[in-house]
Design an enzyme around this catalytic site. Structure first.
Site, mmCIF file in Angstrom:
data_model
loop_
_atom_site.group_PDB
_atom_site.id
_atom_site.type_symbol
_atom_site.label_atom_id
_atom_site.label_comp_id
_atom_site.label_asym_id
_atom_site.label_seq_id
_atom_site.Cartn_x
_atom_site.Cartn_y
_atom_site.Cartn_z
ATOM 1 N N HIS A 36 -10.712 -4.891 10.355
ATOM 2 C CA HIS A 36 -11.257 -4.695 9.005
ATOM 3 C C HIS A 36 -12.575 -3.927 9.020
ATOM 4 O O HIS A 36 -13.356 -4.032 8.075
ATOM 5 C CB HIS A 36 -11.481 -6.052 8.322
ATOM 6 C CG HIS A 36 -10.232 -6.656 7.751
ATOM 7 N ND1 HIS A 36 -9.119 -6.888 8.498
ATOM 8 C CD2 HIS A 36 -9.925 -7.055 6.491
ATOM 9 C CE1 HIS A 36 -8.175 -7.435 7.730
ATOM 10 N NE2 HIS A 36 -8.640 -7.540 6.510
ATOM 11 N N GLU A 65 0.818 -1.222 0.000
ATOM 12 C CA GLU A 65 0.000 0.000 0.000
ATOM 13 C C GLU A 65 0.847 1.264 0.000
ATOM 14 O O GLU A 65 0.513 2.258 -0.654
ATOM 15 C CB GLU A 65 -0.935 0.019 1.206
ATOM 16 C CG GLU A 65 -2.100 -0.968 1.104
ATOM 17 C CD GLU A 65 -1.725 -2.398 1.422
ATOM 18 O OE1 GLU A 65 -0.613 -2.627 1.958
ATOM 19 O OE2 GLU A 65 -2.532 -3.300 1.138
#
Ligand SMILES: Cc1ncc(C[n+]2csc(CCOP(=O)(O)OP(=O)(O)O)c2C)c(N)n1
Ligand SMILES: [Mg+2]
Lengths: 330, 326
Positions: free
Chosen positions: B131, B62
């Site tokens: 998450h 990322e």
């Protein structure tokens, strides 16, 4: 007697114990899959270990109870191989208060402090610096515990990997970095994600011991390599090694196309390299009287998982008081 | 305007595809966006249509994805980078915030960063604490970055086009829960939703509900229920968390004199705090009641289904909050 990979064969009881663990993991994982299909396990994330049993079992057999294990979200098999009871693990899948994480963590966040199993972690690479920190505590306190950190192949390409491995080398931390190379990170093949697909070679860049690439479908080979790696970590410093393996159930339960996409490859791995079949064959060759014992272990695994499901389903769900508990140390 | 009924997922896909056809500098990159067709299928068929040069599968990196987007944008391309989920954008926070948002200012206008970071967002479905976030307000904290959070397929379409064409960096949040929800999508390849402009979703006289993304849906559901009980709600969809269309909020508030703020995010240092602060500062003379906020509970999110739902906002919680002040 040596096995196909040249590792000396442990005694019959040891092999049978590994067989017991591997069939238990397979039974547990395939049951999770069915329960998910039947919506008795819900949610969106459930990553199964079927196919990779020899890595977890062979590796965890190389560490002592006082040592430490930590892994990613693909954590059911590692927890079982660490000796965590299937009941509370299954209860966690079902979000029950009797689950190892009280129903709050779910499949991806299993942990059992009493087993020195520090957890499954769901942010790719996130647990790697934690492993370094756990190893630091042992070193700092003058103990010779080691940390076994399992790492997915796809998780070697973010900063966590680089920073954690380098730090472990600079401080000579007692960590065994074991890459479970199942060839894919979700749908991406290792060669498409990594400039150097021989992942163990990265050890050289960090100045740490290169433990090489091992056959992750051969529990004896895994254990043999890990014994050496653990000894090195205990006396000298970190080691990086890589076990070649394969996942049978796709990335997670929502990855429904994998069996189509990977059909030939999947069938080949199942037919020719299945870790349980291979250990069974190895046992029968070395100890021709082992079949009845193996069958008994298979039956015991089915019974144990059935009991775990019953335990989980009969357990209460967490309530409003549980919801707000443990945000902070009170 | 002619329109077609489509799920938000298709609206986003259509916008992105059309912008790639329109401008050769636009390309996409991210984890599984190409051969895998995108985790959320926003880039379905792109790899086959545009090829590996413009549809770039990346490693799970990322920081490099967002950092490379900043660099490519500085150099003249129009990157649209995908964060598989917004949770993973935390790993790239430095690239987005310290670089993407600040480079224009730091070098006094020598560079611009016309990138879009698309990120699938939201709580729920037992995704658990690591998450489960709706952290858009974190990104909206930083000047130099725009933050888009569409609530309807039509807006998703027009806002993504605006974001791609704009010269500034945009964090573009897409609610996973809204992906399958249908709505009219204009048949106009140049349909743009102006940066920083909100919209009135429902007119009403008694109270203003201010929301974004999923909060709009909960507010509209609550408004329908409250209508039966004689309460007439106005629903304001902010659409952009930065710039923030406070004038729209004030115009509505002058009429209703009451406000409930509805959002999916956490309550502290939030969108809700920001709107409430603006109202008390600028609308003090119009206030007939305290401003109320509905948000997720101030907790990490648990896995177990029942307690997860307790922690999340919904239409019933909006109704309850409205009833406290009308
Ligand atoms: C930082 C971050 N980025 C992306 C993801 C989404 N994701 C979850 S697992 C995964 C693939 C990881 O593959 P690998 O490390 O090989 O482990 P495996 O699943 O094969 O065991 C991805 C991309 C994530 N959880 N965290
Ligand atoms: Mg992998």
């Amino acid at each position: 007697m040596d096995n196909a990979n040249g590792a000396a064969l442990p005694d019959r009881d040891t092999l049978l114990d590994w067989y017991r663990q591997m069939v238990l993991i397979r039974e547990f994982e395939e049951t999770c899959y069915e329960l998910y299909e039947e919506k008795r396990i819900t949610g969106v994330y459930l990553h199964l270990y079927s196919g990779q049993e020899a890595v977890g079992v062979g590796a965890l057999a190389a560490i002592e109870p006082r040592d430490h294990a930590i892994t990613s979200y693909r954590d059911h098999g590692v927890a079982l191989a660490r000796g965590v009871d299937p009941g509370p693990l299954m209860a966690e899948m079902m979000g029950k208060r009797s689950g190892v994480s009280g129903g709050k963590g779910g499949s991806m966040h299993l942990a059992s402090r009493e087993h020195n199993f520090w957890g499954g972690f769901a942010i790719v690479g996130g647990h790697l610096p934690l492993a370094a920190g756990i190893a630091l505590e042992a070193q700092y306190s003058g103990r010779d515990d080691v940390v076994l950190c399992l790492v997915g192949d796809g998780s070697t390409n973010n900063g966590y990997f680089h920073e954690a491995l380098n730090l472990s080398a600079v401080w000579q931390l007692p960590v065994v970095w074991l890459i479970e190379n199942n060839l894919y990170g979700m749908g991406t093949r290792i060669e498409e994600a990594s400039g150097q697909p021989l992942l163990h070679k990265r050890a050289v860049a960090y100045g740490m011991r290169d433990g090489g690439r091992i056959d992750g479908q051969d529990v004896v080979a895994v254990n043999c390599a890990l014994n050496e790696a653990v000894a090195h970590a205990r006396s000298e410093g970190p080691v990086l090694l890589e076990a070649l393996t394969y996942r049978y159930r796709g990335h997670g339960v929502s990855d429904r196309q994998y069996s189509e996409r990977l059909r030939d490859e999947l069938e080949e791995w199942k037919a020719e390299r299945d870790p349980i079949t291979r250990l069974g064959a190895c046992l029968e060759e070395a100890h021709p009287d082992s079949r009845p014992a193996m069958s008994a272990l298979e039956q015991a695994a089915r019974d144990q998982v059935l009991a775990a499901v019953k335990f989980a389903e009969e357990s209460p769900a967490p309530d409003a008081a549980d919801l707000v508990r443990n945000v902070y140390v009170e | 305007m002619a329109a077609r009924n489509q799920p938000m997922r298709e609206a986003l896909r259509k916008a992105l595809r059309e912008e790639m056809l329109r401008d050769e500098r636009v390309f996409v990159m991210g984890e599984e966006v190409g051969k895998w067709q995108g985790t959320h299928r926003i880039t379905r068929g792109f790899y086959e249509e545009f090829g590996a040069r413009r549809v770039r599968d990346t490693p799970i990196s990322e920081m490099a994805i967002c950092g490379a987007a900043v660099g490519a944008a500085m150099a003249g391309l129009r990157p649209v980078a995908e964060m598989m989920t917004i949770n993973f954008a935390f790993l790239a926070l430095d690239a987005i915030v310290n670089h993407g948002a600040k480079i224009r200012y730091m070098f006094d206008g020598q560079f611009s960063v016309p990138m879009v970071i698309r990120a699938a967002s939201g709580w729920g479905d037992q995704a658990t604490a690591s998450h489960s976030h709706a952290p858009e307000p974190i990104f909206a904290h930083f000047p130099g970055l725009y933050v888009a959070a569409p609530a309807t397929p039509g807006d998703a379409y027009g806002m993504l086009k605006t974001a791609i064409r704009d010269e500034n960096p945009v964090l573009f949040s897409e609610s996973i829960a809204l992906y399958p929800k249908p709505g009219p999508v204009p048949d106009d390849e140049d349909y743009l939703v102006p940066v920083g402009k909100g919209a009135i979703r429902r007119e009403g006289a008694d109270i203003t509900l201010v929301a974004w993304a999923r909060g709009v849906e909960w507010s509209l559901q609550a408004a329908r229920q409250l209508e039966r009980e004689g309460v007439d709600c106005e629903v304001v969809d902010m659409r952009w968390l930065r710039p923030l269309d406070m004038d729209l909020v004030y115009d509505s508030f002058r009429k209703t004199n009451r406000c409930v703020i509805v959002e999916e995010s956490l309550p502290m240092y939030s969108f809700g705090s920001e709107i409430a602060a603006g109202i008390q500062e600028h609308m003090f003379d119009y206030m007939d009641a305290p401003v109320k906020r509905v948000s997720a509970m101030d907790l990490p999110l648990p896995y177990a289904r029942d307690i997860e739902l307790m922690a999340l906002p919904d239409a019933d919680k909006v109704v309850a909050a409205v009833k406290e002040i009308v």
